[in-house]
Design a protein around this motif. Sequence first.
Motif, mmCIF file in Angstrom:
data_model
loop_
_atom_site.group_PDB
_atom_site.id
_atom_site.type_symbol
_atom_site.label_atom_id
_atom_site.label_comp_id
_atom_site.label_asym_id
_atom_site.label_seq_id
_atom_site.Cartn_x
_atom_site.Cartn_y
_atom_site.Cartn_z
ATOM 1 N N LEU A 53 0.830 -1.214 0.000
ATOM 2 C CA LEU A 53 0.000 0.000 0.000
ATOM 3 C C LEU A 53 0.862 1.261 0.000
ATOM 4 C CD1 LEU A 53 -2.922 -0.685 2.502
ATOM 5 C CD2 LEU A 53 -3.110 -0.179 0.062
ATOM 6 N N LYS A 54 1.850 1.294 0.890
ATOM 7 C CA LYS A 54 2.711 2.483 0.981
ATOM 8 C C LYS A 54 3.507 2.712 -0.298
ATOM 9 C CE LYS A 54 4.777 1.311 4.791
ATOM 10 N NZ LYS A 54 5.633 1.306 5.987
ATOM 11 N N SER A 55 3.858 1.641 -1.003
ATOM 12 C CA SER A 55 4.687 1.788 -2.200
ATOM 13 C C SER A 55 3.939 2.448 -3.362
ATOM 14 C CB SER A 55 5.254 0.436 -2.630
ATOM 15 O OG SER A 55 4.275 -0.369 -3.216
ATOM 16 N N PHE A 56 2.623 2.542 -3.268
ATOM 17 C CA PHE A 56 1.881 3.264 -4.305
ATOM 18 C C PHE A 56 2.211 4.753 -4.303
ATOM 19 C CE2 PHE A 56 -0.815 -0.464 -4.506
ATOM 20 C CZ PHE A 56 -1.224 -0.475 -5.826
ATOM 21 N N GLY A 57 2.671 5.280 -3.176
ATOM 22 C CA GLY A 57 2.973 6.707 -3.095
ATOM 23 C C GLY A 57 1.729 7.525 -3.420
ATOM 24 N N ASP A 58 1.894 8.595 -4.193
ATOM 25 C CA ASP A 58 0.743 9.439 -4.524
ATOM 26 C C ASP A 58 -0.208 8.773 -5.515
ATOM 27 O OD1 ASP A 58 2.457 9.632 -6.675
ATOM 28 O OD2 ASP A 58 2.334 11.808 -6.827
ATOM 29 N N LYS A 59 0.217 7.645 -6.111
ATOM 30 C CA LYS A 59 -0.661 6.892 -7.015
ATOM 31 C C LYS A 59 -1.763 6.155 -6.261
ATOM 32 C CE LYS A 59 0.691 7.061 -11.362
ATOM 33 N NZ LYS A 59 -0.229 7.257 -12.459
ATOM 34 N N ILE A 60 -1.733 6.160 -4.926
ATOM 35 C CA ILE A 60 -2.795 5.540 -4.143
ATOM 36 C C ILE A 60 -4.147 6.149 -4.508
ATOM 37 C CG2 ILE A 60 -2.639 7.064 -2.117
ATOM 38 C CD1 ILE A 60 -2.919 3.398 -1.552
ATOM 39 N N PHE A 90 -3.461 4.493 7.771
ATOM 40 C CA PHE A 90 -2.944 4.841 6.448
ATOM 41 C C PHE A 90 -4.086 5.043 5.453
ATOM 42 C CE2 PHE A 90 -1.549 3.663 2.204
ATOM 43 C CZ PHE A 90 -0.464 4.504 2.027
ATOM 44 N N LEU A 91 -5.030 4.106 5.433
ATOM 45 C CA LEU A 91 -6.152 4.204 4.497
ATOM 46 C C LEU A 91 -6.990 5.452 4.771
ATOM 47 C CD1 LEU A 91 -7.245 0.454 4.379
ATOM 48 C CD2 LEU A 91 -6.265 1.784 2.480
ATOM 49 N N GLU A 92 -7.313 5.697 6.022
ATOM 50 C CA GLU A 92 -8.133 6.861 6.366
ATOM 51 C C GLU A 92 -7.409 8.168 6.060
ATOM 52 O OE1 GLU A 92 -9.150 5.845 10.403
ATOM 53 O OE2 GLU A 92 -10.753 4.488 9.737
ATOM 54 N N THR A 93 -6.119 8.221 6.320
ATOM 55 C CA THR A 93 -5.320 9.408 6.019
ATOM 56 C C THR A 93 -5.272 9.675 4.514
ATOM 57 O OG1 THR A 93 -3.944 9.074 7.962
ATOM 58 C CG2 THR A 93 -3.002 10.421 6.210
#
Length: 120
Positions: A53-60, A90-93
Amino acid sequence: MWRVQLMKQDFSHIKALGIGIGFRPELKSFIFLNRDKIDFIEIDTQGNDFNVLKSFGDKISIIKEGVVEASNNVDLYKGVNNRIENIREFLETNGFQIVSENENDYLKAEINIHFVKNNL
């Protein structure tokens, strides 16, 4: 509709649309990230789900909806942060709402978190 499934079988391959792709922790190299949206993503990478999830960066922001596996109050994998509290935060943020959380094993050690983008 574009659906992606990221699974860890043995760390040598993950699956995206059923096509085997060599595993790399930097997901930015995957071709599907050149898209403008992902309708649904399922992440089950045996303890590396939070890192994915974190590796998506701004592509999340291109993800509309998904399911991610998290550790439920236990450290299942040494040296890996995959705790449910961290994934929720992380998801909520990043603008997602938690729709449901379901246990996926009889030991209640892992939880599947279903999430959706808030602005849908």
